[in-house]
Design a protein around this motif. Sequence first.
Motif: not given
Length: 110
Positions: A84-94, A96-103
């Motif tokens: 989740v932290e990796s996704a957040r640092s890569g701009g792949w979260t909302s 607030d971190g509640a949503t993950l954007r995925v391919h």
Amino acid sequence: MIVEVVTGAEERPQVRVVDTDDLSRLHLALGQVTDEEADEALREAGLGQLQDDGTGLLDAAALRAAAEPDADVADWAERWDRMVESARSGGWTSDDGATLRVHIESAASG
């Protein structure tokens, strides 16, 4: 980890979370279902929705709740947090971190 939307019983799409111990990747895999069917199945499962034809939005808390019971590695929670932290640092979260954007990977494109 893969969130799959596949044709299930009685031809109704079903959502499954598989490869729960592999937290080095996360994507949404669509079987032989339409985007509308996939979006509806994700919403009904409480796991997320489609954003567009290449991106899905997954509810992080719901995904964790669905995946963690199937985890077989002792440090799964720490791996989850790193993912989740990796996704957040890569701009792949909302924000607030509640949503993950995925391919999205579609069976139709393979």
